[in-house]
Design a protein around this motif. Structure first.
Motif, PDB file in Angstrom:
ATOM      1  N   ASP A   1       2.840  30.463 -20.828  1.00  0.00           N
ATOM      2  CA  ASP A   1       3.296  31.831 -21.066  1.00  0.00           C
ATOM      3  C   ASP A   1       2.209  32.847 -20.723  1.00  0.00           C
ATOM      4  O   ASP A   1       2.489  33.916 -20.154  1.00  0.00           O
ATOM      5  CB  ASP A   1       3.715  32.003 -22.531  1.00  0.00           C
ATOM      6  N   LYS A   2       0.966  32.522 -21.087  1.00  0.00           N
ATOM      7  CA  LYS A   2      -0.149  33.420 -20.771  1.00  0.00           C
ATOM      8  C   LYS A   2      -0.296  33.582 -19.261  1.00  0.00           C
ATOM      9  O   LYS A   2      -0.447  34.699 -18.746  1.00  0.00           O
ATOM     10  CB  LYS A   2      -1.463  32.877 -21.351  1.00  0.00           C
ATOM     11  N   ALA A   3      -0.263  32.454 -18.543  1.00  0.00           N
ATOM     12  CA  ALA A   3      -0.411  32.511 -17.093  1.00  0.00           C
ATOM     13  C   ALA A   3       0.750  33.255 -16.449  1.00  0.00           C
ATOM     14  O   ALA A   3       0.571  34.025 -15.495  1.00  0.00           O
ATOM     15  CB  ALA A   3      -0.517  31.091 -16.524  1.00  0.00           C
ATOM     16  N   ARG A   4       1.960  33.039 -16.990  1.00  0.00           N
ATOM     17  CA  ARG A   4       3.140  33.734 -16.457  1.00  0.00           C
ATOM     18  C   ARG A   4       2.996  35.249 -16.653  1.00  0.00           C
ATOM     19  O   ARG A   4       3.246  36.039 -15.726  1.00  0.00           O
ATOM     20  CB  ARG A   4       4.396  33.218 -17.149  1.00  0.00           C
TER      21      ARG A   4
ATOM     22  N   GLU B   1       7.660  28.891 -13.643  1.00  0.00           N
ATOM     23  CA  GLU B   1       9.032  28.938 -14.139  1.00  0.00           C
ATOM     24  C   GLU B   1       9.685  27.557 -14.145  1.00  0.00           C
ATOM     25  O   GLU B   1      10.677  27.329 -14.838  1.00  0.00           O
ATOM     26  CB  GLU B   1       9.879  29.885 -13.281  1.00  0.00           C
ATOM     27  N   GLN B   2       9.145  26.600 -13.386  1.00  0.00           N
ATOM     28  CA  GLN B   2       9.755  25.287 -13.250  1.00  0.00           C
ATOM     29  C   GLN B   2       9.327  24.305 -14.335  1.00  0.00           C
ATOM     30  O   GLN B   2       9.805  23.177 -14.378  1.00  0.00           O
ATOM     31  CB  GLN B   2       9.420  24.698 -11.874  1.00  0.00           C
ATOM     32  N   VAL B   3       8.388  24.714 -15.223  1.00  0.00           N
ATOM     33  CA  VAL B   3       7.880  23.782 -16.228  1.00  0.00           C
ATOM     34  C   VAL B   3       8.221  24.289 -17.626  1.00  0.00           C
ATOM     35  O   VAL B   3       8.317  25.484 -17.874  1.00  0.00           O
ATOM     36  CB  VAL B   3       6.355  23.606 -16.092  1.00  0.00           C
TER      37      VAL B   3
ATOM     38  N   HIS C   1       4.394  32.875  -5.732  1.00  0.00           N
ATOM     39  CA  HIS C   1       4.383  31.418  -5.634  1.00  0.00           C
ATOM     40  C   HIS C   1       3.963  30.800  -6.966  1.00  0.00           C
ATOM     41  O   HIS C   1       4.561  29.825  -7.431  1.00  0.00           O
ATOM     42  CB  HIS C   1       3.435  30.970  -4.523  1.00  0.00           C
ATOM     43  N   ARG C   2       2.920  31.400  -7.606  1.00  0.00           N
ATOM     44  CA  ARG C   2       2.472  30.884  -8.905  1.00  0.00           C
ATOM     45  C   ARG C   2       3.563  31.047  -9.954  1.00  0.00           C
ATOM     46  O   ARG C   2       3.785  30.160 -10.787  1.00  0.00           O
ATOM     47  CB  ARG C   2       1.210  31.621  -9.363  1.00  0.00           C
ATOM     48  N   LEU C   3       4.255  32.182  -9.935  1.00  0.00           N
ATOM     49  CA  LEU C   3       5.327  32.417 -10.907  1.00  0.00           C
ATOM     50  C   LEU C   3       6.464  31.413 -10.728  1.00  0.00           C
ATOM     51  O   LEU C   3       7.019  30.905 -11.707  1.00  0.00           O
ATOM     52  CB  LEU C   3       5.865  33.848 -10.774  1.00  0.00           C
ATOM     53  N   ASP C   4       6.789  31.128  -9.480  1.00  0.00           N
ATOM     54  CA  ASP C   4       7.830  30.118  -9.225  1.00  0.00           C
ATOM     55  C   ASP C   4       7.412  28.772  -9.802  1.00  0.00           C
ATOM     56  O   ASP C   4       8.235  28.050 -10.389  1.00  0.00           O
ATOM     57  CB  ASP C   4       8.083  29.992  -7.722  1.00  0.00           C
TER      58      ASP C   4
ATOM     59  N   GLU D   1       1.258  23.540 -21.335  1.00  0.00           N
ATOM     60  CA  GLU D   1       0.070  23.398 -20.497  1.00  0.00           C
ATOM     61  C   GLU D   1       0.360  23.903 -19.090  1.00  0.00           C
ATOM     62  O   GLU D   1       1.429  23.660 -18.533  1.00  0.00           O
ATOM     63  CB  GLU D   1      -0.368  21.927 -20.432  1.00  0.00           C
ATOM     64  N   VAL D   2      -0.612  24.611 -18.514  1.00  0.00           N
ATOM     65  CA  VAL D   2      -0.436  25.173 -17.181  1.00  0.00           C
ATOM     66  C   VAL D   2      -0.446  24.052 -16.144  1.00  0.00           C
ATOM     67  O   VAL D   2      -1.381  23.247 -16.114  1.00  0.00           O
ATOM     68  CB  VAL D   2      -1.557  26.181 -16.866  1.00  0.00           C
TER      69      VAL D   2
END
Length: 542
Positions: free
Chosen positions: A418-421, A476-478, A470-473, A482-483
């Protein structure tokens, strides 16, 4: 201690702090615990020992530590959780002071109620440094970090105000009055808030001077001392003045400080915080020998009872308080404040696991020892000092060593995905705003050179925007907190680091061959350093 002995102690302290930092990195053991143990060992070595001077701690050590902690805190998050922060930093501190005071006055002969309350005020405020260091490393959720930070920033002012009143009563300087005590506390708190606000407003007014990094550093370094001394001079809470000034200035810094000033000031404060925290825990350990030597005049049974009462209240009341506040009417629950996906502020009650983690985040530190050492020479002062030191030692070592395993056992982990998103959504929004600004500029100007520069900038921004998307995609898939690691992203980091290393090596070859002087080498190296600084650590997708 002579000047030479002081210098030798300073050099030895830095050597120990650096060594412990290295050991902590290798073993994961809490630095606060290791430094305290080193301090205890040093106390029993031959040679001069360093005595803890309360005035020095309260005037020169506490203000910068609190100020830096406030700069790194979130004014908005603390305000959202203000009810819980007040419950822990005011109500719980008062309850601890009163229970310790009444317990000692009832069970330990010769200890007056006022003297017991003075000790209770000294041992009541947790020092969040050790708990936060361990909690962050263990991945404690952000909302709990906010509560620990907020409590640690505000509880010292409550404890020191109670301590001052109780000490005056214990020495017969004044009679106890509930009305007068409450009035003094409210006046000290309100005055501290006003002084902190005034200092922060003054620093904001000096924002033109703060554009220069060196000037910004100078202003930042004197700010906590100015707030503390002004508060004490006006007979209000200097501690609260420092905290309020730090919270407001930290909130304003992104708006009023230049990028160069922020980078340099942040680096300076990290170093100061690193050294001061190390010295503080070394000083705590070094007091053990002196404290124990003063206990010969007391019977063993008296020491045991006093210690049992003090430790019992400190260790049992905190978890009991967190449980009892959940049994109150729903509107009075201890709560966590935050925002949902739409940005609406929501509150929820603490879960059992969160309450358990918070109850074990009550490590005491140097403020407890400084407070008890500042007590006047009334009867049983040495016994009270031993009780305070024991509370510090038990909570620092016992809770410090077990806090990380407890957090892991409870399964309380920050949701790094969530933080990374959120970070990548914000980055994307910032890049889109930059692209919109380019459109506005292009609509206002029709210079061919500017058009070429803007097109180049547009291509660079578009590459960044595509990378963030690309990172957001990927995120969103996990569903895991954990990142996820991206092989493509890791490869890009490796390539970027290799390119920077190659540039550095070439610049050094130029310097060694006499084609580039050292002054220009430093300028070019600084450019590469800033480029390297923004690279995430390997193994993390930001």
């Amino acid at each position: 201690m002579s000047l030479e002995e002081t210098l030798l102690f300073g050099l030895g302290a830095v050597a120990i702090i650096v060594t412990v930092h290295w050991i902590t990195g290798k073993t994961g053991l809490p630095a606060a615990v290791l430094l305290t143990v080193f301090g205890i060992a040093y106390a029993y070595l031959p040679g001069p020992n360093v005595e803890l001077e309360p005035e020095f701690i309260l005037t020169f050590i506490l203000p910068p530590l609190l100020y830096n902690a406030a700069l790194d805190s979130s004014l908005l998050d603390i305000r959202r959780n203000m009810r819980t922060v007040i419950s822990l930093s005011v109500a719980l501190v008062i309850a601890t002071a009163l229970l310790v005071g009444y317990g000692l006055s009832l069970w330990v002969a010769g200890v007056s109620l006022a003297a017991g309350i003075a000790l209770g005020a000294a041992v009541a405020p947790p020092d969040p440094v050790a708990a936060l260091a361990v909690g962050r490393k263990a991945g404690l959720p952000t909302n709990l970090i906010t509560l620990i930070q907020g409590e640690g920033l505000l509880n010292d002012a409550t404890a020191l105000t109670i301590l001052l009143v109780a000490s005056d009563v214990a020495t017969g300087h004044e009679d106890f009055s509930v009305k007068a005590t409450v009035g003094e506390f409210v006046l000290a708190a309100a005055g501290g808030v006003l002084v902190g606000w005034a200092v922060a407003w003054t620093v904001r007014f000096l924002r033109v001077l703060r554009a220069d990094p060196l000037t910004a550093n100078a202003i930042s370094l004197v700010t906590p001392f100015a707030a503390y001394l002004l508060g004490e001079h006006l007979h209000v809470s200097g501690v609260l003045a420092v905290v309020v000034a730090g919270l407001i200035i930290g909130h304003d810094t992104p708006r009023y400080a230049t990028g160069a000033s922020r980078l340099q000031t942040s680096a300076v404060w990290r170093l100061i915080d690193f050294l001061l925290e190390g010295v503080v825990f070394l000083l705590i350990g070094q007091q053990m020998r002196t404290v124990i030597q003063e206990l010969d005049q007391y019977e063993t049974s008296t020491i045991v009872i006093a210690l049992a009462v003090t430790l019992g209240v400190v260790l049992i009341l905190r978890p009991l308080w967190l449980v009892l506040t959940q049994l109150l009417p729903r509107s009075l629950h201890t709560r966590l404040g935050g925002e949902d996906d739409s940005g609406t502020v929501k509150e929820r009650s603490l879960s059992g696991k969160e309450s358990a983690a918070l109850s074990w985040a009550g490590t005491r530190g140097v403020i407890t020892l400084a407070a008890v050492y500042s007590l006047p020479n009334f009867d049983n002062r040495d016994l009270l000092a031993f009780c305070a030191f024991s509370v510090v030692l038990v909570t620092l070592v016992g809770q410090g060593l077990t806090f990380a395993p407890l957090v892991r056992w409870l399964g309380l982990r920050a949701n790094e995905t969530d933080k990374a998103r959120l970070r990548n959504e914000a980055r994307s929004a910032a890049v889109r705003a930059a692209l919109n600004r380019l459109d506005d500029i292009q609509g206002e100007h029709h210079d061919s050179h500017e058009d070429e520069a803007m097109e180049t900038m547009r291509r660079q921004l578009q590459v960044r925007l595509d990378r963030y998307r690309h990172r957001l995609d990927l995120l969103e898939q996990v569903d895991s907190p954990e990142v996820p690691l991206s092989e493509q992203y890791e490869a890009a980091l490796t390539v970027r680091q290799a390119v920077i290393d190659a540039e550095r090596e070439e610049l050094l070859r130029w310097r060694d061959a006499g084609r580039l002087d050292d002054e220009n080498l430093r300028v070019l190296n600084r450019e590469l350093d800033h480029e390297e600084l923004v690279l995430p650590k390997r193994g993390k997708t930001h």
